[in-house]
Scaffold this active site. Structure first.
Site: not given
Ligand SMILES: Cc1cc2nc3c(=O)[nH]c(=O)nc-3n(C[C@H](O)[C@H](O)[C@H](O)COP(=O)(O)OP(=O)(O)OC[C@H]3O[C@@H](n4cnc5c(N)ncnc54)[C@H](O)[C@@H]3O)c2cc1C
Length: 578
Positions: A11, A114, A234, A236, A246, A249, A280, A346, A377, A388
């Site tokens: 990831g 927020f 959650q 949203h 989205l 917020e 939320r 969300h 996440e 959250r």
């Molecule tokens: C539209 C939107 C707006 C948001 N706004 C906010 C905000 O303003 N503030 C806030 O705090 N949170 C916000 N969130 C929540 C937050 O952005 C996410 O929870 C967070 O970015 C998740 O990050 P992560 O590093 O866990 O995973 P992600 O950023 O989802 O990355 C997952 C990674 O895993 C890789 N991956 C997945 N499965 C595999 C696999 N089988 N093999 C290889 N690679 C894989 C993908 O390629 C990717 O690189 C928002 C979420 C959304 C959807």
């Protein structure tokens, strides 16, 4: 191919990249099924919370309090303390690595309001969210990716991880499908971090990107590791009507208000203090209530988000992207018209259970699984409890991604490579080959949309015994059907149909754990609202769900783990009044 690295990170979102940066002395591979900067972190709009106090007085303890209360007391409080305290340092680390935050007049990081973030233990909203317009996640991802390249992290882009390798109770690598060639590769490592994000695609109306399919959760679950609190999902409040995209917020943080079909700003009625900036789960339920009582717009299942009173200039400066979304997806001009919205799937509060160093723990006694880490996440540490707060996910990524990286840096100096199990890629090969040779005539697309419709209808903002039983029946039927999925594309090169079918298998696992957890939890708490058990029940349910996959099909075993409270009267569970 066979590869060997000290650390394999799966990831390249915020959590994975933050961890990668803590390992300058190690050989590090980052595997990602997408091009790195396409990770869902890039979609985060609103900001990242930290009690910097740049705009007005603020303290990490207020942030911790809001996090615990916002999470409806299902939060492990020592973890929330770390989140709130270390957020400050972690945000400065981002700044020093070059993140272009919005600035105050005197050059410090600007902050805005927020939902659920308050001053002095719930008194009034506070400016805590650090932001870069409404593109904060995009900036985090770009900044960290550049830093990772500078640090010589080795990227394997468009590699889909299918299995976690374990030998003698220790994680020792992963197996991945190279999407371009269809080849299967084995990665041997001393430590493995899953940072694979969420599973919002289990619902039809969702803010999540196409890649948010629950891969990491499912891979761990299939290997006997439990999933924690999956019923805590959650919704949203402000997704674009029917599309789910989205509207952050941040809009309400800047002063936007929710409007019902009768032209009333209804949040004032439900939440006189925080109004539109209530947490939320509460705002989503208020919207559902308005719709149920016939105050949706034109009797339909949506209400409106109104930014008109903010004026064209502020909208252009502070909310450029989300107002463009309204124009592009709905053809609505937010400067002059309110925007149709509805709650959208969300964020997963639950996930792979970890301790405060992001080490995966596999039972109610907090037994760590050596060499296996999870952050972001995909993980449940648990700082978000049952709900959250906005901007608390990006903090979670950078605080616990950083802790994962630092712990792995130490772990790899103290440990040797565990040998690979015999035939390490056997399980992953069988997954792929089963799909290649299947002649069962079932379609993955049909199963996916049936799953998404059922989750929207039966496992949404409000649930009940009967809706959840119905959902369970449906999912079990879909799991049986999944075994018969047949692909049209039998080739190896860029077989995206194969990738989508594999991901669907992950999604079904996540839905299964979610429904089982939700059925068993006979109370309402945070995002989990049971019409048949509308009250929170601290006597019986102040505990985390652990769902284990059984050996037989449809078999799920549930266990429970106590919530960790600290010894401070301020933090004891109370009714969540605002
Ligand atoms: C539209 C939107 C707006 C948001 N706004 C906010 C905000 O303003 N503030 C806030 O705090 N949170 C916000 N969130 C929540 C937050 O952005 C996410 O929870 C967070 O970015 C998740 O990050 P992560 O590093 O866990 O995973 P992600 O950023 O989802 O990355 C997952 C990674 O895993 C890789 N991956 C997945 N499965 C595999 C696999 N089988 N093999 C290889 N690679 C894989 C993908 O390629 C990717 O690189 C928002 C979420 C959304 C959807």
């Amino acid at each position: 191919m066979y590869y060997k690295f000290d650390v394999v990170i799966v990831g390249s979102g915020g959590a994975g990249l933050m961890a990668a940066m803590q390992l300058p002395q190690a050989s590090v591979a980052v595997l990602t099924k997408l091009y790195p900067t396409r990770s869902h972190t890039g979609a985060a709009q609103g900001g990242v919370a930290a009690a910097l106090g740049n705009r007005e007085e603020d303290h990490w303890k207020w942030h911790m309090y809001d996090t615990v209360k916002g999470g409806d007391y299902l939060v492990d409080q020592p973890a929330a303390e770390i989140l709130a305290r270390e957020a400050i340092d972690a945000v400065y680390e981002l700044e020093h690595r070059g993140l272009p935050f919005n600035r105050t007049e005197d050059g410090r990081i600007d902050q805005r309001r927020f939902g659920g973030h308050t001053r002095n233990f719930g008194e009034a909203p506070v400016r805590r969210s650090c932001y870069a317009a409404d593109r904060t996640g995009h900036m985090i991802l770009q900044t960290m990716y550049q830093n990772a390249i500078k640090n010589q992290v080795r990227f394997f882009n468009e590699y889909l991880v299918l299995d976690l390798l374990i030998n003698d109770g220790q994680a020792c690598g992963v197996v991945a499908l190279e999407i371009r060639t269809g080849e299967i590769h084995t990665f041997h490592a001393k430590a493995v971090l899953f940072a694979t994000g969420g599973y919002g695609r289990a619902w039809r109306v969702t803010s999540n990107a196409f890649a948010c399919m629950g891969d990491g959760m499912s891979i761990a679950y299939r290997r006997g590791i439990p999933l924690e609190d999956m019923e805590m999902y959650q919704f949203h409040p402000t997704g674009i009507y029917k599309v789910g995209v989205l509207l952050s917020e941040a809009a309400r943080g800047e002063g936007a208000k929710l409007l019902n079909g009768k032209g009333q700003y209804f949040m004032e009625r439900y939440m006189p203090t925080l109004k539109d900036l209530a947490p939320r789960d509460i705002v989503s339920r208020c919207i559902v209530q308005e719709i149920k009582e016939g105050r949706g717009v034109d009797g339909e299942d949506y209400v409106l988000l109104d930014v008109r009173h903010l004026g064209a200039q502020k909208i252009a400066e502070k909310l450029p992207d989300i107002t463009d979304f309204a124009r592009n997806y709905l053809g609505v001009e937010p400067i002059t018209e309110p925007v149709p919205i509805q709650p959208t799937a969300h964020y997963a509060m639950g996930g792979i259970p970890t301790d405060i160093d992001a080490r995966v723990v596999i039972d109610k006694h907090w037994t760590p699984f050596p060499g296996f880490y999870a952050a972001g996440e995909v993980a449940c540490v648990s700082v978000h409890g049952a709900n959250r707060l906005g901007t608390n996910s990006l903090v979670d990524l950078i605080v616990f991604g950083r802790r994962a990286g630092k712990h792995m840096a130490k772990f790899i100096t103290e440990t040797n490579y565990a040998p690979l199990p015999s035939e390490p890629d056997g399980f992953a090969r069988e997954l792929v080959e089963h799909l290649s040779r299947s002649t069962g005539r079932e379609s993955a697309a049909r199963i996916r949309s049936a799953l998404q419709n059922e989750m929207d209808d039966k496992v949404f903002v409000e649930r009940s015994e009967s809706s959840l039983r119905h959902a369970l029946d449906t999912i079990e039927g879909l799991q049986d059907a999944y075994k018969k999925v047949e692909l049209q594309d039998k080739g190896k090169l860029f077989n995206t149909e194969m990738v989508e079918a594999l991901e669907l298998g992950f999604l079904l696992d996540c839905a299964e754990a979610t429904i089982h957890g939700a059925l068993a939890r006979t109370e309402s708490r945070g995002a989990h609202y049971r019409l048949d058990y509308p009250r929170r029940d601290d006597v019986n349910w102040l505990k985390h769900t652990l769902a284990y996959k059984g050996t037989k099909a449809h078999d799920v075993r549930l266990d429970y783990k106590d919530v960790i409270l600290i010894n401070d009267p301020l933090f004891q569970p109370k009714e969540r009044k605002y």
